[in-house]
Structures are given as C-alpha cells and as structure tokens.
Motif scaffolding. Structure first.
Motif, PDB file in Angstrom:
ATOM      1  N   ALA A   1      75.209  23.678  -0.847  1.00 28.48           N
ATOM      2  CA  ALA A   1      75.706  22.878   0.273  1.00 28.48           C
ATOM      3  C   ALA A   1      76.624  21.760  -0.197  1.00 28.48           C
ATOM      4  O   ALA A   1      77.620  21.438   0.465  1.00 28.48           O
ATOM      5  CB  ALA A   1      74.528  22.304   1.055  1.00 28.48           C
ATOM      6  N   GLN A   2      76.303  21.156  -1.330  1.00 31.96           N
ATOM      7  CA  GLN A   2      77.137  20.053  -1.831  1.00 31.96           C
ATOM      8  C   GLN A   2      78.533  20.546  -2.212  1.00 31.96           C
ATOM      9  O   GLN A   2      79.530  19.864  -1.967  1.00 31.96           O
ATOM     10  CB  GLN A   2      76.466  19.394  -3.035  1.00 31.96           C
ATOM     11  N   LEU A   3      78.619  21.749  -2.791  1.00 33.67           N
ATOM     12  CA  LEU A   3      79.924  22.308  -3.133  1.00 33.67           C
ATOM     13  C   LEU A   3      80.716  22.617  -1.874  1.00 33.67           C
ATOM     14  O   LEU A   3      81.925  22.339  -1.804  1.00 33.67           O
ATOM     15  CB  LEU A   3      79.738  23.577  -3.971  1.00 33.67           C
TER      16      LEU A   3
ATOM     17  N   PRO B   1      82.483  17.669   5.438  1.00 34.86           N
ATOM     18  CA  PRO B   1      81.067  17.637   5.828  1.00 34.86           C
ATOM     19  C   PRO B   1      80.742  18.335   7.134  1.00 34.86           C
ATOM     20  O   PRO B   1      79.591  18.676   7.366  1.00 34.86           O
ATOM     21  CB  PRO B   1      80.772  16.137   5.927  1.00 34.86           C
TER      22      PRO B   1
ATOM     23  N   GLU C   1      80.494  21.162   1.011  1.00 37.64           N
ATOM     24  CA  GLU C   1      80.934  19.902   1.619  1.00 37.64           C
ATOM     25  C   GLU C   1      82.113  19.314   0.866  1.00 37.64           C
ATOM     26  O   GLU C   1      83.042  18.758   1.472  1.00 37.64           O
ATOM     27  CB  GLU C   1      79.775  18.910   1.649  1.00 37.64           C
ATOM     28  N   SER C   2      82.110  19.430  -0.479  1.00 40.36           N
ATOM     29  CA  SER C   2      83.214  18.885  -1.273  1.00 40.36           C
ATOM     30  C   SER C   2      84.515  19.635  -1.012  1.00 40.36           C
ATOM     31  O   SER C   2      85.587  19.036  -0.948  1.00 40.36           O
ATOM     32  CB  SER C   2      82.872  18.950  -2.768  1.00 40.36           C
TER      33      SER C   2
END
Length: 677
Positions: free
Chosen positions: A644-646, A653, A648-649
C-alpha cells in the motif's frame, strides 16, 4: 490566457535549446531549458484537448526543440565550412532526437502528472529518471555516442565535472534535470490555476474533466481555499524535494571540491616541486594524411623529437596514409629502428622513447595490382632534424639495434611498392586520392567503398594506431572503434577492446578521437587502471573544443592522464582531476612540446560501479514511463498486489483504479463539498 502563456514558454524553449547544449552552450541555460518545455506542456493543457489539437501541440514542441538543436549543432558535420548537406543532415538528426525527447520525457512527465496528480514526490522524479535513462540508452545505441549531451554544457564548472568520477556524466544530467523538474513544480505551486467555485446546492459538482488543479480535493487542500494565508505554500511532496535536492547538490559540490583540495596530492599545502617531481617530455606532431614529401617532413619532425630526448612522441590522427600490409610494416619498422636508436643517446633512467603512429591504412585487396617498377626511394637524413639525430646518437648497431644504414634498408624494401599511378578520383569526405581500380574485381569506387563485380560492397580502410616502445617492438595496436558517421563510411571499425601496455610511465593505452564520445568503451581504461591515455585526433570546423571536453570527461570518469594530439582543433593534456596542463589551438601541421607530470592512475567509483547507477536509472525510468502510458485498468490489475505504501507513493493517496474517471471526479467533487461544509 493559459494558451498564450504556453506559446511564450515554447518560444523561450526554442531559444534555450539553441544555447543550452551544442557548440555554443551557456551553462545556466542548460539547467533552465527543460523548464520551458515542461511549462509549455502544462499550460497547453495537452491532455484535455482533442487528438487533433494534441497532435498539433506535440508537433509544435518537436519543431521548436529541433529548431533549437539544429542551431546549436549546425556546424557538426560541416567540413571545412557550412554546406547545405551538412546542415540538412544535422537538421534530420535533430528532428529525430527531438521527437524522442518530446514524446518520452516531456510528454510522459505531463501525462504522469495529469494521471497521478496526488503523487507529487514521484511526479517530480519522473522527468529526471526518464530523461537520464533516455540519454544512457542513446549513448549505447547511437552512432553519435554522447554528442549533444547536456552534461558537456557544464565543462567550465570544474567542481561539478569532478563529480563524474563518482556517477559519470549521467549523474550530472540527472542532477540538472531534477533541478529543472523541481523548479517547474515550484512555479506551478506559486501560480496555481484558480479553482472553480466551490460546490453548493445552487452550484452542484461539475463533471470531472481530467484537468489538474480544478476538481481534486487533494489539490483544493494543497492551495487551501479554506485558509487563504496558505495559498502559494509548497506542498509537502515538493518541500521534501527541495530539501533532498539541496542536500544532494551541496554534497556534490563538496565531493567535487574535495577532489581538488584534498585528494589531488596538494594536501597539506604542498608545493609544485614536491607534487610533480617526476615529469616526462611529450611532443605532438601534427600532419594530415601524409605521403611523399609531406611524409618525409613528418619523419623528420619525429626524428628531431627523438633526438631532443622526448619520452612520448604522438602523431595526430591519420597523420600518414599507407597502402596495404607491406607499407604498414615498413612504417612500423622505421619507427622501431628509430626508437632503438633513441635509447642509445639518453639517460638509462629516462623512460622512452615511445612513438605513437596514427595512420590511415588502405586494406590489402583494395590496393591496385601494380608492378613495383616505380618504387619511391625514401631519402634519409634530410633536414636539420635528421642531421641533429645523426650527430647526437650513436650509429652503432652492436648494442642498441640497427644503424641508420639498416634503417634505410628496411624503408627501401617496402615503401612505395604500392605507389599510386594511373587514373584516380577523389572519394571520401576528406578528399583522399584513391586508385580507380582496387584489385581485379573492383569496378566502381564511391565514397571509399569498393563495389565488386558481383555487386557486393566492401569497406576499404582502417583508422589505426600503433605504439612502438624503446625496445623497438610494437607494444600496443588499436583500430578506431567508433567511426564518425558520414565522415568515415569507408573505415572498418575495430573490435571495441582497449589494449594496454606496461611502460616506464605507467600503464598506457590509446583510443582515437571520436571513441572518447562513448563512455562504455572508455570505461575499460578505468577498469584496467590506465595511467596515461593517448588520443590522436582530427577535427574540423567548430567541433574541436567540444571533442576536447569529451576526452576530459572520460579522463575524470576513469582516472587517467589524457594526452591529446589533434589537428585542426585542440591539443591538450588533462589530468584525472580536470587540470588542463596545456591547451593549444592547432592546425594541420607543426609540433607542440610540453613537460608533463608522471601521474598514477586514480581509481574511481564510476569505473568500477558507476554502471550500476546507470542501469538503475534506465530501469526506473522505463518503469515510471509505463505507469504514465499504459491503460489504467492494466495498471490497476497489476498494482493491487503491491504494498500500500508503494501504491500511495506512485499514484497518490486517494487514487482508486476500480472507479471510472467520471465517477472518481464526481465523488471527489462531492467529498470536497462535504469537507468544506
């Protein structure tokens, strides 16, 4: 109004392309050039118009970029002066290059920003990754190498150039394009497109049009219509880039400055005598495709420099012409005998002489079948240089090789056995006389290419270099690998391997002129710990200076000491730390001498591991470009397995691939209205 601004930015980009790179580059303009085109694509709203308008915008950008590059590089293929054909070829190459630049990094950056408007940090990195990756790929596959590369525009900045020993010229390009993309983003933040009226019961949400800055709740918050005092403030993603770029830029300047102040042997406050207590005498002999009397003048100069005690004598590129193996052998034999004679008259602790022969060799099978009834006998000892050598050196062959009489026999046995006679025509871009019949099967010769009776074509020559050592043995031979397009179509390319020789001056190697445009080839010198690199060269028109800088970049990247001998351009010596020990504008004849320091090889990170950074840049650049151009549905199917963090980056978001564009716009408008109540 926005469209008017777009055309103003495009006009500025045309001018910047003419002075940002090429033969009259202004360093600061090279940093700013991408900003103009990035701003043009933003203000033209290229992703909101019809396909017909979109194609018109892309065509205008390509034309502007090509016009600027043609102006910047117009003299590249004009020998000796501007010609319509030369300018036309440059214009075609500029158009092709501009098409790639516009469609890949510029249009791609605009598409990525439009699609993932919330991914500010990744959006800023898109342009430097893709542009740098494109330049790396271009240098690998293009016959022009790094010609036109933006990093050469920074040649006047010693501190910045010295960073190439860590990340190569590609690192400098990444830094420049990163700064341009960041400045573009900052300009957009300071001058955002005014948001529309906020949704209300009387003013329902507008349908989503895909236009950035108009409907996204992320961007409404970014420019804060609720808190006017925050308008124009940099968003968090841009702020991070400002800090990161500032830190990397300062570290680069610190690293480059330390190379000169701390790692150049000057620390702590050492004098010149202490630093350079060992030197060698070098000479550059300039000649252009000598035969007959001019060849004898070339040999007379060479003999004179050997008599003077020079340690390295280097001929400029194609200083002589030889026909076939026999004349090549005679040329080398004469230099071998001369080197052995030179040893006899010098201090045993003194290195050399090393004689570097650069010549144009017509291959066997291309020379005319002619009986040796018109053999040209070369006369020895003519001119003051030859007499000085006779008077200053021993003629004895008992201890130091053959005498002058033996040298004469070697010469007369070979020279001239393939002498030109009969009809001839001028072919090749240099106007070299060629025989009209190259063996029994050759019927037609055009531009140095022999057309055989069966219709096949064969290339005719090699651009060669041989280094003869003090023992008289040829210790290094090299054939030019990267020939100049259009200028050397008749030249057979070498195998792409740099040969080395262990000498009294350290590990030596050589490559010829245009080869230094290709970092991948020259990296071999760094990997083989070459201390002294010889570069015979021949240039024309205005390209001499930029070719000199190309060689200087390779010296920094690979940690070698460069000795360049170039006719119709520049001759120079450049240290691994970008010190120009001498620079001289040179014509097609004469001799230049210099006393140069004996420098060791300087190990560099780039030569050992720098290619890893290039591969990373190419891979990441290709990855983000695919994210910008592939269908959203395909990206959504693949990316749902990513962390999920990748996601979002890369995407922002609040991006949802499962929703359509229209529903995403409507939901964003509704959520914006709700959040503002």
């Amino acid at each position: 109004m926005e469209r008017k601004h777009a055309w103003a930015w495009l006009l500025g980009g045309t001018v910047a392309a003419g002075f940002g790179r090429g033969l009259q580059a202004i360093p600061v303009v090279a940093w700013l050039e991408p900003v103009f085109f990035l701003q043009f694509f933003h203000h033209s709203r290229v992703h909101e118009v019809s396909w017909r308008s979109k194609l018109g915008i892309l065509a205008a950008a390509i034309f502007a970029q090509a016009a600027g590059l043609t102006f910047a590089m117009a003299g590249t293929l004009n020998d000796p002066s501007f010609t319509p054909l030369g300018v036309a070829v440059v214009a075609i190459a500029a158009t092709l290059g501009s098409t790639a630049l516009v469609l890949i990094p510029y249009f791609g950056a605009s598409a990525y920003r439009h699609r993932y408007e919330g991914a500010v940090a990744a959006g800023v990195f898109f342009f430097p990754l893709v542009l740098t990756g494109l330049w790396i790929a271009y240098a690998r596959v293009s016959p022009f190498g790094t010609m036109g590369h933006s990093a050469y525009s920074q040649s006047d900045s010693k501190t910045l150039v010295l960073t190439a020993s860590f990340w190569g010229m590609s690192g400098i390009t990444f830094l420049m394009s990163w700064g341009a993309a960041l400045l573009h983003e900052v300009l957009l933040c300071q001058n955002p497109v005014p948001p529309p009226k906020l949704p209300s019961p009387r003013n329902p949400p507008l349908p989503y049009t895909g236009a950035p800055y108009l409907h996204s709740p992320l961007l409404l918050r970014r420019y804060s219509v609720v808190e006017p005092h925050l308008q124009g403030a940099l968003p968090q993603g841009v702020t991070w880039h400002v800090r990161a770029f500032s830190a990397v830029f300062l570290l680069a300047l610190l690293y480059g400055g330390a190379q000169t102040s701390l790692f150049a042997g000057r620390f702590y406050q050492r004098g010149i005598e202490e630093m350079y207590h060992k030197t060698f005498a070098a000479s550059c002999i300039l000649e252009d495709e000598a035969r007959g009397g001019s060849l004898e003048r070339l040999w007379a100069e060479t003999e004179g420099r050997v008599a003077a005690g020079d340690d390295v004598i280097l001929w400029s590129e194609t200083a002589a012409i030889v026909l076939g193996d026999a004349e090549e052998a005679a040329l080398i034999a004469r230099a071998s005998a001369l080197a052995q004679l030179g040893v006899a008259g010098r201090d045993t602790n003194k290195p050399g002489p090393y004689i570097g022969l650069s010549y144009y060799k017509v291959l066997d099978g291309q020379t005319p079948h002619k009986a040796p009834d018109q053999t040209r006998h070369v006369q020895q000892h003519e001119g003051p240089a030859g007499k000085a050598l006779q008077n200053g050196l021993s003629h004895s062959s008992s201890n130091h090789g053959p005498s002058y009489e033996a040298l004469s026999e070697v010469q007369e046995s070979h020279i001239g056995t393939s002498a030109l006679s009969g009809a001839s025509e001028e072919i090749g871009s240099k106007g070299i006389p060629r025989p009209s019949v190259w063996g029994t099967a050759a019927d037609v010769i055009t531009a140095g290419v022999a057309v055989m009776s069966d219709g096949t074509k064969t290339l005719a020559a090699r651009n060669s270099f041989v280094l003869v050592g003090p023992s008289g043995d040829p210790i290094l031979k090299y054939n030019k690998t990267h020939t100049v397009p259009l200028e050397e179509d008749e030249v057979v390319q070498g195998d792409g391997r740099l040969m080395i020789a262990e000498t009294g001056l350290g590990t030596m190697s050589a490559a010829i002129c245009f080869d230094f445009r290709f970092p991948e080839l020259m990296r071999q010198a760094g990997q083989k710990s070459v201390a002294l690199m010889l570069q015979p060269a021949w240039t024309w028109g205005p390209v001499g200076l930029i070719e000199l800088y190309a060689g200087a970049f390779r010296a920094v990247e690979n940690g070698f000491h460069l000795f360049r001998c170039g006719s119709s351009g520049y001759s120079a010596a450049v240290s691994p730390l970008y010190d120009f020990e001498f620079v001289r504008e040179t014509l097609t004849n004469g001799t230049i001498t210099a006393q140069l320091p004996i420098l060791p090889h300087v190990p560099t990170f780039y030569a050992s591991y720098g290619f890893v950074l290039e591969y990373v840049c190419v891979i990441l650049g290709a990855f983000v470009y695919l994210l910008a151009v592939l269908p959203r549905s395909a990206i959504g199917r693949v990316s749902k397995y990513w962390p999920a963090q990748l996601r979002e980056s890369l995407f922002g978001p609040e991006l949802d691939f499962d929703n359509s564009v229209e529903s995403r716009g409507a939901s964003e408008g509704s959520s914006a209205y709700t959040s503002l109540q």
